[in-house]
Design an enzyme around this catalytic site. Structure first.
Site, PDB file in Angstrom:
ATOM      1  CG  ASP A   1      -1.941  -1.151   1.007  1.00 36.14           C
ATOM      2  OD1 ASP A   1      -1.708  -2.207   1.326  1.00 36.14           O
ATOM      3  OD2 ASP A   1      -3.118  -0.668   0.573  1.00 36.14           O
TER       4      ASP A   1
HETATM    5  O1  MRU Z   1      -7.502  -3.245   2.678  1.00 35.69           O
HETATM    6  P1  MRU Z   1      -7.215  -3.426   1.235  1.00 35.69           P
HETATM    7  O2  MRU Z   1      -8.052  -4.613   0.936  1.00 35.69           O
HETATM    8  O3  MRU Z   1      -7.406  -2.517   0.503  1.00 35.69           O
HETATM    9  O4  MRU Z   1      -5.766  -3.944   1.452  1.00 35.69           O
HETATM   10  C1  MRU Z   1      -5.252  -4.316  -0.035  1.00 35.69           C
HETATM   11  C2  MRU Z   1      -3.705  -4.616   0.325  1.00 35.69           C
HETATM   12  O5  MRU Z   1      -3.106  -4.598   1.355  1.00 35.69           O
HETATM   13  C3  MRU Z   1      -3.040  -5.158  -0.968  1.00 35.69           C
HETATM   14  O6  MRU Z   1      -1.952  -5.955  -0.747  1.00 35.69           O
HETATM   15  C4  MRU Z   1      -2.250  -3.942  -1.370  1.00 35.69           C
HETATM   16  O7  MRU Z   1      -3.351  -2.829  -1.503  1.00 35.69           O
HETATM   17  C5  MRU Z   1      -1.835  -4.045  -3.037  1.00 35.69           C
HETATM   18  S1  MRU Z   1      -3.001  -4.376  -4.220  1.00 35.69           S
HETATM   19  C6  MRU Z   1      -2.394  -4.412  -5.577  1.00 35.69           C
END
Ligand code: MRU
Length: 362
Positions: free
Chosen positions: A254
């Site tokens: 993220d």
């Molecule tokens: O809370 P989320 O489902 O948005 O978290 C998603 C993640 O942690 C993913 O690993 C990250 O955003 C990468 S998506 C290509």
């Protein structure tokens, strides 16, 4: 208006000029429901409620929700200065939907700078500003897809070069696939590429408590693509590393900061610790749009805390004892020294210490 059918699609969103529909991921894997996003407020709400999630998808939906609002006439009759000011307000608002993934903030900065540059052009009008901002937002879709394919290729090649086995077995966490991006995926893109090369033996995907992105979404994508895969609970990763002959762990991100520290779905940190103990290479796959060189280290990242019900309830049914306190951070930070395989970007695979230089000026 929602358009629903039995589950059967891997597109996180459907866009054409003036219309944006997102797949409501809260309903997967049972049903595929595409819901209309008429503008910025609905885009913000879909992101906040996690109907759409995953760092790249959040940014794309945010920016396209603005494109739809502009196309449908928001700010008609305003002069270009007022239109630009309302575009900047919308972008600032979209960034507040979820704080940890940097993609929306970076996209807002880029689109905002572009809008202000456009507005300053002497010959620009409110209408030309509107059109160019829409086009710029639309270009993000294509770019994300292209970047993910490059990530898939770089990651697969690197992993195969360094793995002792001919066919590799990998473990992944959360959902980083087509549902989290414009398509193909990041860490799951690398897995797709390995599979396409005929060099993937097996994938283990974690359930990813508390929100179950692994069980609901990654498992869905793997089954859909006929990729040989097994679901495990998060608490099984150490024993899987000990017994299942894993060649690598690969996750998304993220936010990757300047020293390579990486925020990703909660549980990633303990995976990296366990991988180090077992001598298994640990990779992070992320487009440069998930990198934030303005922050020096992982402790500078704001970690989103989600409502307690996401931990205490499953499908609206409370499973936790009433009265218990809850801590529900959605992400954790993996220190760069645990990212032993490398950071896979669209420009190549880098050691954490090389990232800053590799991305400088890109
Ligand atoms: O809370 P989320 O489902 O948005 O978290 C998603 C993640 O942690 C993913 O690993 C990250 O955003 C990468 S998506 C290509």
């Amino acid at each position: 208006m929602a358009e629903c059918a039995p589950a059967g699609s891997l597109e996180s969103l459907r866009y054409r000029r003036g219309s944006l529909r997102v797949l409501n991921q809260l309903l997967l894997p049972q049903r595929s429901c595409y819901e209309e996003i008429g503008g910025v407020r609905q885009g913000w709400e879909a992101i906040r409620a996690m109907k759409v999630r995953g760092a790249p998808a959040i940014a794309i939906v945010g920016c396209l929700s603005l494109a739809v609002e502009l196309h449908c006439g928001a700010g008609t009759g305003q002069g270009k200065a007022d239109l630009e000011a309302s575009i900047q307000d919308s972008l600032r608002y979209l960034v507040t939907a979820r704080p940890t993934a940097v993609n929306m903030a970076r996209a807002a900065q880029e689109l905002g700078a572009f809008a202000s540059q456009e507005a300053q052009r002497g010959e620009a009008t409110a209408e030309s500003l509107r059109e160019s901002v829409i086009q710029r937002a639309e270009a993000m879709l294509e770019k994300d897809l292209r970047d993910n394919r490059s990530i898939g290729e770089h990651g697969a090649r690197h992993l195969l070069r360094t793995a002792p086995q001919d066919r590799v077995t990998v473990l992944t966490h959360c959902n980083t696939g087509a549902l989290a991006t414009a398509g193909y995926g990041t860490a799951l893109g690398v897995i797709r590429s390995l599979h396409a090369l005929g060099r993937l033996e097996h994938v283990y995907c974690t359930e990813t408590r508390p929100y179950n992105q692994g069980a609901r979404l990654t498992a869905y994508e793997l089954v859909y693509e006929h990729i040989p895969a097994t679901l495990i609970a998060d608490s099984m990763v150490s024993v899987a590393m000990k017994e299942k002959g894993l060649s690598a762990v690969i996750v998304g991100a993220d936010r990757v900061v300047a020293n390579g520290d990486t925020a990703n779905k909660v549980g990633t940190y303990q995976l990296a610790i366990a991988a180090k103990h077992h001598g298994i290479p640990f990779y992070v796959a992320a487009p440069s749009t998930s990198c934030d060189l303005s922050l020096a280290e992982g402790s500078d990242i704001v970690i989103e805390e989600r409502p307690s019900q996401e931990l205490t309830d499953v499908n609206g049914v409370r499973i936790a004892a009433p009265g218990i306190g809850v801590w529900n951070p959605a992400f954790d930070v993996t220190p760069h020294e645990l990212i032993t395989g490398g950071i896979v970007t669209e420009f190549g695979v880098f050691r954490p210490g090389e990232l800053r230089e590799a991305l400088a000026g890109k």
